[in-house]
Scaffold this motif. Sequence first.
Motif, PDB file in Angstrom:
ATOM      1  N   ALA A 172       0.771  -1.082   0.111  1.00 22.81           N
ATOM      2  CA  ALA A 172      -0.138  -0.002   0.155  1.00 22.81           C
ATOM      3  C   ALA A 172       0.762   1.457  -0.062  1.00 22.81           C
ATOM      4  N   PHE A 173       1.953   1.252   0.770  1.00 20.54           N
ATOM      5  CA  PHE A 173       2.614   2.355   0.942  1.00 20.54           C
ATOM      6  C   PHE A 173       3.354   2.645  -0.665  1.00 20.54           C
ATOM      7  N   THR A 212      -8.655   0.975  12.311  1.00 23.37           N
ATOM      8  CA  THR A 212      -8.718  -0.150  11.051  1.00 23.37           C
ATOM      9  C   THR A 212      -8.367   0.414   9.848  1.00 23.37           C
ATOM     10  N   TYR A 213      -7.409   0.196   9.318  1.00 25.20           N
ATOM     11  CA  TYR A 213      -6.927   0.774   7.877  1.00 25.20           C
ATOM     12  C   TYR A 213      -7.517  -0.311   6.990  1.00 25.20           C
ATOM     13  N   GLN A 214      -7.824   0.387   5.768  1.00 22.68           N
ATOM     14  CA  GLN A 214      -7.861  -0.454   4.628  1.00 22.68           C
ATOM     15  C   GLN A 214      -6.746  -0.254   3.753  1.00 22.68           C
ATOM     16  N   TYR A 215      -6.177  -1.344   3.318  1.00 24.55           N
ATOM     17  CA  TYR A 215      -4.841  -1.102   2.340  1.00 24.55           C
ATOM     18  C   TYR A 215      -4.977  -1.154   0.859  1.00 24.55           C
ATOM     19  N   ASP A 266     -15.228   0.351  -6.500  1.00 24.73           N
ATOM     20  CA  ASP A 266     -15.809   1.658  -6.578  1.00 24.73           C
ATOM     21  C   ASP A 266     -14.916   2.839  -6.511  1.00 24.73           C
ATOM     22  N   GLY A 267     -13.549   2.481  -5.893  1.00 22.92           N
ATOM     23  CA  GLY A 267     -12.598   3.511  -5.632  1.00 22.92           C
ATOM     24  C   GLY A 267     -12.624   4.026  -4.184  1.00 22.92           C
ATOM     25  N   GLY A 268     -13.800   3.537  -3.270  1.00 25.90           N
ATOM     26  CA  GLY A 268     -13.997   3.902  -1.954  1.00 25.90           C
ATOM     27  C   GLY A 268     -13.288   2.874  -1.122  1.00 25.90           C
ATOM     28  N   VAL A 269     -13.463   3.179   0.185  1.00 26.83           N
ATOM     29  CA  VAL A 269     -13.241   2.108   1.354  1.00 26.83           C
ATOM     30  C   VAL A 269     -14.512   1.929   2.103  1.00 26.83           C
ATOM     31  N   ASN A 270     -14.369   0.846   2.825  1.00 27.35           N
ATOM     32  CA  ASN A 270     -15.606   0.358   3.671  1.00 27.35           C
ATOM     33  C   ASN A 270     -15.777   1.320   4.570  1.00 27.35           C
ATOM     34  N   PRO A 271     -17.009   1.549   5.209  1.00 26.70           N
ATOM     35  CA  PRO A 271     -17.338   2.234   6.228  1.00 26.70           C
ATOM     36  C   PRO A 271     -16.554   1.572   7.631  1.00 26.70           C
ATOM     37  N   GLY A 272     -16.300   2.759   8.189  1.00 29.28           N
ATOM     38  CA  GLY A 272     -15.436   2.429   9.455  1.00 29.28           C
ATOM     39  C   GLY A 272     -14.115   2.217   9.157  1.00 29.28           C
ATOM     40  N   ALA A 273     -13.527   2.093   8.043  1.00 24.90           N
ATOM     41  CA  ALA A 273     -12.216   1.879   7.677  1.00 24.90           C
ATOM     42  C   ALA A 273     -11.404   3.040   7.087  1.00 24.90           C
ATOM     43  N   GLY A 286      -4.474   6.904   1.350  1.00 17.98           N
ATOM     44  CA  GLY A 286      -4.878   8.438   1.506  1.00 17.98           C
ATOM     45  C   GLY A 286      -3.645   9.133   2.657  1.00 17.98           C
ATOM     46  N   VAL A 287      -3.661   8.371   3.719  1.00 13.32           N
ATOM     47  CA  VAL A 287      -2.623   8.647   4.888  1.00 13.32           C
ATOM     48  C   VAL A 287      -1.460   8.787   4.592  1.00 13.32           C
ATOM     49  N   ALA A 288      -1.176   7.651   3.719  1.00 18.25           N
ATOM     50  CA  ALA A 288       0.377   7.607   3.454  1.00 18.25           C
ATOM     51  C   ALA A 288       0.808   8.508   2.231  1.00 18.25           C
ATOM     52  N   GLY A 289      -0.207   8.822   1.344  1.00 15.74           N
ATOM     53  CA  GLY A 289      -0.022   9.712   0.311  1.00 15.74           C
ATOM     54  C   GLY A 289       0.121  11.155   0.932  1.00 15.74           C
ATOM     55  N   HIS A 290      -0.546  11.509   1.872  1.00 21.47           N
ATOM     56  CA  HIS A 290      -0.493  12.894   2.789  1.00 21.47           C
ATOM     57  C   HIS A 290       0.641  12.925   3.249  1.00 21.47           C
ATOM     58  N   GLU A 291       1.207  11.794   3.959  1.00 19.86           N
ATOM     59  CA  GLU A 291       2.640  12.287   4.759  1.00 19.86           C
ATOM     60  C   GLU A 291       3.793  12.250   3.836  1.00 19.86           C
ATOM     61  N   ILE A 292       3.656  11.625   2.400  1.00 16.40           N
ATOM     62  CA  ILE A 292       4.604  11.679   1.506  1.00 16.40           C
ATOM     63  C   ILE A 292       4.464  13.323   1.075  1.00 16.40           C
ATOM     64  N   GLY A 293       3.397  13.831   0.963  1.00 19.61           N
ATOM     65  CA  GLY A 293       3.232  15.177   0.639  1.00 19.61           C
ATOM     66  C   GLY A 293       4.007  16.184   1.487  1.00 19.61           C
ATOM     67  N   HIS A 294       3.951  15.847   2.934  1.00 20.32           N
ATOM     68  CA  HIS A 294       4.770  16.704   3.909  1.00 20.32           C
ATOM     69  C   HIS A 294       6.436  16.444   3.308  1.00 20.32           C
TER      70      HIS A 294
END
Length: 303
Positions: A42-43, A154-157, A162-169, A174-182
């Motif tokens: 995922a990363f 709960t991460y979804q990797y 449909d391009g989304g993630v499950n409810p509650g996940a 996105g988290v990894a992409g955001h941190e790479i942006g920093h």
Amino acid sequence: MKARLPLLALVAVTALPQPSQALVINFTQIAGDTLLPAQLTAFGTAAQAWENVLTDPVTVNISIGFRDLGTVPGGIILGGATPTEVYASYSAFRTLMALDATSAADATAVANLPASVPGDTIHLTSANARALGFTTPTVAIDATIEFTSNAAITYQYSRNPDGGVNPGAFDFLGVAGHEIGHALGFISNAGAFVEDTTLDLFRFQGTTRSLATGPAFFSIDGGVTDLAPFSDGITYQTSHWADGTPALMAPALSPGNVQPITPLDLKAMDVIGWDIAAVPEPASFAVLAFGLGILAFIRRPRA
């Protein structure tokens, strides 16, 4: 406030010849951490999304791992990035910004750069510095990124068809992409230090560039045009767009949601020194993120 990070003097003031290759993001595990194959994959997917849209011939080395990052009022810290920062004379920086300008946004940004900044010093991440053509002292790691191991998360990797993630996940891409942006340079010293980062050159309060906390906005034409609000540094760190901005570098993400790399994120990367692909691949915009500043923070839904 952001903790002061080690600063390294930049030693070049002219652009270097650039071979014909694109951005490459390498990553290694933090010593002692154990990452599952799905987490490593995922990363890599999140890193590839940035590689698809940034064309500078730069290699960025990132160390990644998992641990419990704790909480903040209203949320759980999902991820944190600690970039290696360097500094340069502002005059050298302006020279390289002009040499690096390849887009209309670059031209506008360069034409509206201030004549001087406090201390004649500009702060950059080491990755951002290389994208501009600086030669820096040898840097083994451009950033360390950690993700929470909190059992409540709960991460979804990978994404659903449909391009989304499950409810509650939480969308790990996105988290990894955001941190790479920093790591790539989306950082701010507002509210912390008196020296500007590359991004702070485009941080305005009214018609004035400002490193103060409080409402501020992104402008590349000297404060005339408000392109998007920055985080005010009170609820969330200033190294973000304001909460609620539909962009990768916004400060918070709720479970079940995703946010893509958007044209707004790319415009910011463009004017701080990265070259943007003319036609980003659609898959690149499927990578989203959340986070709180250099120590990114994602919140759960409010009651």
